[in-house]
Motif scaffolding. Sequence first.
Motif, PDB file in Angstrom:
ATOM      1  N   UNK A  56       0.847  -1.182   0.000  1.00 14.37           N
ATOM      2  CA  UNK A  56       0.000   0.000   0.000  1.00 14.37           C
ATOM      3  C   UNK A  56       0.891   1.244   0.000  1.00 14.37           C
ATOM      4  N   UNK A  57       0.332   2.427  -0.325  1.00 19.69           N
ATOM      5  CA  UNK A  57       1.142   3.649  -0.287  1.00 19.69           C
ATOM      6  C   UNK A  57       1.818   3.868   1.061  1.00 19.69           C
ATOM      7  N   UNK A  58       1.134   3.599   2.151  1.00 15.80           N
ATOM      8  CA  UNK A  58       1.723   3.779   3.475  1.00 15.80           C
ATOM      9  C   UNK A  58       2.857   2.789   3.707  1.00 15.80           C
ATOM     10  N   UNK A  59       2.678   1.540   3.260  1.00 20.30           N
ATOM     11  CA  UNK A  59       3.726   0.541   3.413  1.00 20.30           C
ATOM     12  C   UNK A  59       4.949   0.907   2.586  1.00 20.30           C
ATOM     13  N   UNK A 116       6.829   3.490   4.520  1.00 23.68           N
ATOM     14  CA  UNK A 116       7.605   2.885   5.598  1.00 23.68           C
ATOM     15  C   UNK A 116       8.845   2.201   5.041  1.00 23.68           C
ATOM     16  N   UNK A 117       8.704   1.494   3.926  1.00 25.12           N
ATOM     17  CA  UNK A 117       9.839   0.803   3.313  1.00 25.12           C
ATOM     18  C   UNK A 117      10.923   1.800   2.910  1.00 25.12           C
ATOM     19  N   UNK A 118      10.537   2.932   2.361  1.00 23.88           N
ATOM     20  CA  UNK A 118      11.520   3.954   1.981  1.00 23.88           C
ATOM     21  C   UNK A 118      12.275   4.465   3.207  1.00 23.88           C
ATOM     22  N   UNK A 157       8.600  10.182  12.535  1.00 25.51           N
ATOM     23  CA  UNK A 157       8.461  10.834  11.230  1.00 25.51           C
ATOM     24  C   UNK A 157       7.032  10.797  10.729  1.00 25.51           C
ATOM     25  N   UNK A 158       6.377   9.664  10.891  1.00 31.72           N
ATOM     26  CA  UNK A 158       5.019   9.486  10.368  1.00 31.72           C
ATOM     27  C   UNK A 158       3.937   9.750  11.418  1.00 31.72           C
ATOM     28  N   UNK A 159       4.356  10.126  12.605  1.00 28.41           N
ATOM     29  CA  UNK A 159       3.430  10.375  13.716  1.00 28.41           C
ATOM     30  C   UNK A 159       2.556   9.136  13.961  1.00 28.41           C
ATOM     31  N   UNK A 160       3.239   8.027  14.196  1.00 31.19           N
ATOM     32  CA  UNK A 160       2.581   6.763  14.493  1.00 31.19           C
ATOM     33  C   UNK A 160       3.185   6.192  15.768  1.00 31.19           C
ATOM     34  N   UNK A 161       2.525   5.207  16.355  1.00 29.20           N
ATOM     35  CA  UNK A 161       3.100   4.521  17.496  1.00 29.20           C
ATOM     36  C   UNK A 161       4.135   3.514  16.988  1.00 29.20           C
ATOM     37  N   UNK A 195       6.070  -3.003   9.352  1.00 29.41           N
ATOM     38  CA  UNK A 195       7.293  -3.687   8.950  1.00 29.41           C
ATOM     39  C   UNK A 195       7.030  -5.175   8.750  1.00 29.41           C
ATOM     40  N   UNK A 196       6.277  -5.782   9.656  1.00 30.35           N
ATOM     41  CA  UNK A 196       5.948  -7.206   9.537  1.00 30.35           C
ATOM     42  C   UNK A 196       5.147  -7.480   8.265  1.00 30.35           C
ATOM     43  N   UNK A 197       4.197  -6.607   7.953  1.00 28.57           N
ATOM     44  CA  UNK A 197       3.395  -6.774   6.739  1.00 28.57           C
ATOM     45  C   UNK A 197       4.261  -6.653   5.490  1.00 28.57           C
TER      46      UNK A 197
END
Length: 219
Positions: free
Chosen positions: A159-162, A165-167, A181-185, A193-195
């Motif tokens: 997905x775009x979000x994944x 994260x990969x980048x 950076x992404x304002x996430x937990x 990362x697991x996905x």
Amino acid sequence: MTAPIRVLVCDDQVLIRTGLTTIIDAQPDLEVVGECGDGQAAVDLGGRLRPDVVVMDVRMPVLDGIEATRLLAGAGVSHPVKVLVVTTFNLDEYVYEALRAGASGFLLKDAPPAQLLHGIRTVAAGAALLDPEVTRQLVGRYAARIRPAEDTTHDSPLTPRELEVLRLIADGLSNREIAATLVLSQETVKTFVSRILAKLALRDRVQAVVYAYRHGLVT
């Protein structure tokens, strides 16, 4: 009691092989199940003994450690074995080729015993031994070689979000830094990362960095 981590030691120098075996066997949570002095023997023993980790030298007779790693842990291997490359040769080319072959980590033989033991436990647990920043710099030097001429991101199952994260993984950011950076937990980042690893059939963050460069996701 938890079963000890089963280790296969492969090095063509008897003195070094004996030293590694002694250090590893002295730990209550580690067990050396076999040792050998050439890459072909490592492949044969790895297939028969199914160790949790193979400690692999690079320069060996019959079959070098890079090719042995590819046969034990590379893409397409039905029952891959985790490989920790330990060598005297601190050359980027060896590190790069070892990671490309499927190694989960890389250490120099002059590393202290505690670092070797930590490396074995880290790799056995399914994590990459190299620090993300070191990995990013290393693979970045070979980006021109491994990145395809065309952009293949449109074929990505992520997905775009994944992809985002990969980048960031490929940029050398830790989970904590990605979360900031992404304002996430951090737990959410761990889930992403697991996905990513599952969708791309990658073993760890090292392979994720190589994937990102190969598919032109990092410039």
